[in-house]
Design an enzyme around this catalytic site. Structure first.
Site, PDB file in Angstrom:
ATOM      1  N   HIS A  32       0.823  -1.222   0.000  1.00 17.01           N
ATOM      2  CA  HIS A  32       0.000   0.000   0.000  1.00 17.01           C
ATOM      3  C   HIS A  32       0.859   1.275   0.000  1.00 17.01           C
ATOM      4  CE1 HIS A  32      -0.465   0.714   4.667  1.00 17.01           C
ATOM      5  NE2 HIS A  32       0.795   0.575   4.309  1.00 17.01           N
ATOM      6  N   GLN A  39       0.965  10.476   2.915  1.00 15.69           N
ATOM      7  CA  GLN A  39       2.235  10.031   3.476  1.00 15.69           C
ATOM      8  C   GLN A  39       3.142   9.241   2.525  1.00 15.69           C
ATOM      9  OE1 GLN A  39       1.078   8.225   7.551  1.00 15.69           O
ATOM     10  NE2 GLN A  39       2.977   9.356   7.828  1.00 15.69           N
TER      11      GLN A  39
END
EC number: 2.1.1.4
Length: 361
Positions: free
Chosen positions: A269, A320
């Site tokens: 991910h 992020q």
């Protein structure tokens, strides 16, 4: 009285809300960050730790003295924690005393083996700051480390591990997650046939420990960056963990250890589809015939309709990292493109799910 449904548009005119419609959910969402910061602050001040150590209910004055805060501020914080069902109240002679709820004792005290305090600290001091730039992330389609922390994000993990302190915080985050969710993901499939396991990006070793507990005949090699291996050996994995070993390297550049099973837990991910396929092809090449790869991720529903947690995590990946959360079918496509077959996924009913792909014998 039950809430009325939202008023629909009137024919030929603009939407006219009913006068008694109350936007309860929208108001809750607007103020959701207040709840997060209340939990963050209570943990940071050590409120739950003080109550645990006291072994009896304490007054607001006693708690404020123990944590070094104002009495007024402490009373307000304790009231909010009570409203959030994180604290119990006890009345004696007209005075209120506070104690931990069972959930707070187990998950919000630093000494608990299932403590989430380190994870909460990382959320408060790192993720929360990144989310300040969510609007920019959506506009630009890239992570916001440079704005949040003044560091380049060209090398993702140089940004994530921008200091030893930040790296240790991240490792504590991963450790707390797998202490709670690890057994569910390593037992979603029967991994008994796989004796030699390689946990790629295994970080603190918490998931490796769950593997050795669930499968007494297996050994696990944690493959991670040299500085992560060093810190893991210093803080997380001890000599008592005899079936766990380390291998230093960069999984995009260096040779991978030969194994029966490779685990990628919350790894794919972080990356684009192209980088995921690159890594999976490297794993396929190193994997023994008859071996497999286990992906551990928060799976989205196939139609993208949820779960909400995975949808929000995907936004967090935007803020992020370079990656995103995906559906089981999307992970299956990445595995198939890399040569893996007989691909299945299992839902655990908790945050993280699993996808298993095999290499033919």
């Amino acid at each position: 009285m039950a809430e009325l449904p939202d008023a629909g548009p009137t024919k030929g005119g603009p939407t006219t809300p009913a006068t008694d419609v109350y936007p309860r959910k929208i108001l809750e969402y607007m103020e959701g960050f207040l709840i997060s910061k209340t939990v963050f602050t209570s943990c940071e001040l050590g409120v739950f730790d003080v109550l645990l150590a006291a072994e009896r209910p304490l007054s607001a004055e006693e708690i404020s003295q123990a944590v070094g805060t104002s009495l007024d501020g402490t009373q307000r914080l304790l009231a909010a924690c009570t409203g959030l069902q994180l604290l119990n109240t006890h009345w004696d002679s007209g005075q209120v005393f506070y104690s931990n709820t069972e959930q707070s004792r187990v998950f919000l005290t630093r000494s608990s083996p299932l403590s989430l305090c380190q994870s909460i600290q990382y959320s408060s001091r790192t993720i929360y700051l990144c989310w300040h730039y969510l609007t920019d992330a959506v506009r630009e389609g890239r992570n916001q480390y440079e704005k949040a922390f003044g560091v380049s994000s060209k090398d993702l993990f140089q940004a994530l591990y921008r200091s030893d302190e930040e790296m240790v915080k991240f490792m504590h985050l991963m450790n707390s997650i797998w202490n709670i969710c690890g057994r569910d993901v390593v037992t979603a499939f029967d991994l008994t046939p796989f004796k030699f396991i390689c946990d790629l990006g295994g970080c603190s070793g918490a998931l490796a420990k769950q593997c050795t507990l669930a499968y007494p005949e297996c050994t696990v090699t944690i493959f991670d960056l040299p500085k992560v291996v060093r810190v893991s050996g210093e803080h997380f994995v001890t000599e008592a963990d005899q079936r766990i070993s380390f291998h230093e390297g960069d999984f995009f550049k260096d040779s991978l250890p030969v194994a029966d099973l490779y685990i990628l837990a919350r790894i794919l991910h972080d990356w684009t589809d192209e980088r995921c396929t690159e890594l999976l092809c490297r794993i396929y090449k190193a994997c023994k015939p008859g071996g497999a790869v286990l992906l551990v991720e928060a799976l989205l529903n196939e139609d993208g309709s949820g779960p909400l947690t995975a949808q929000l995590y995907s936004l967090n990946m935007l803020v992020q990292t370079e990656g995103r959360e995906r559906t089981g079918a999307q992970y299956a496509a990445l595995l198939a493109a890399s040569g893996f077959t007989n691909i299945q996924h299992r839902l655990t009913g908790k945050i993280y799910d699993t996808v298993l792909g095999h290499k033919e014998t």
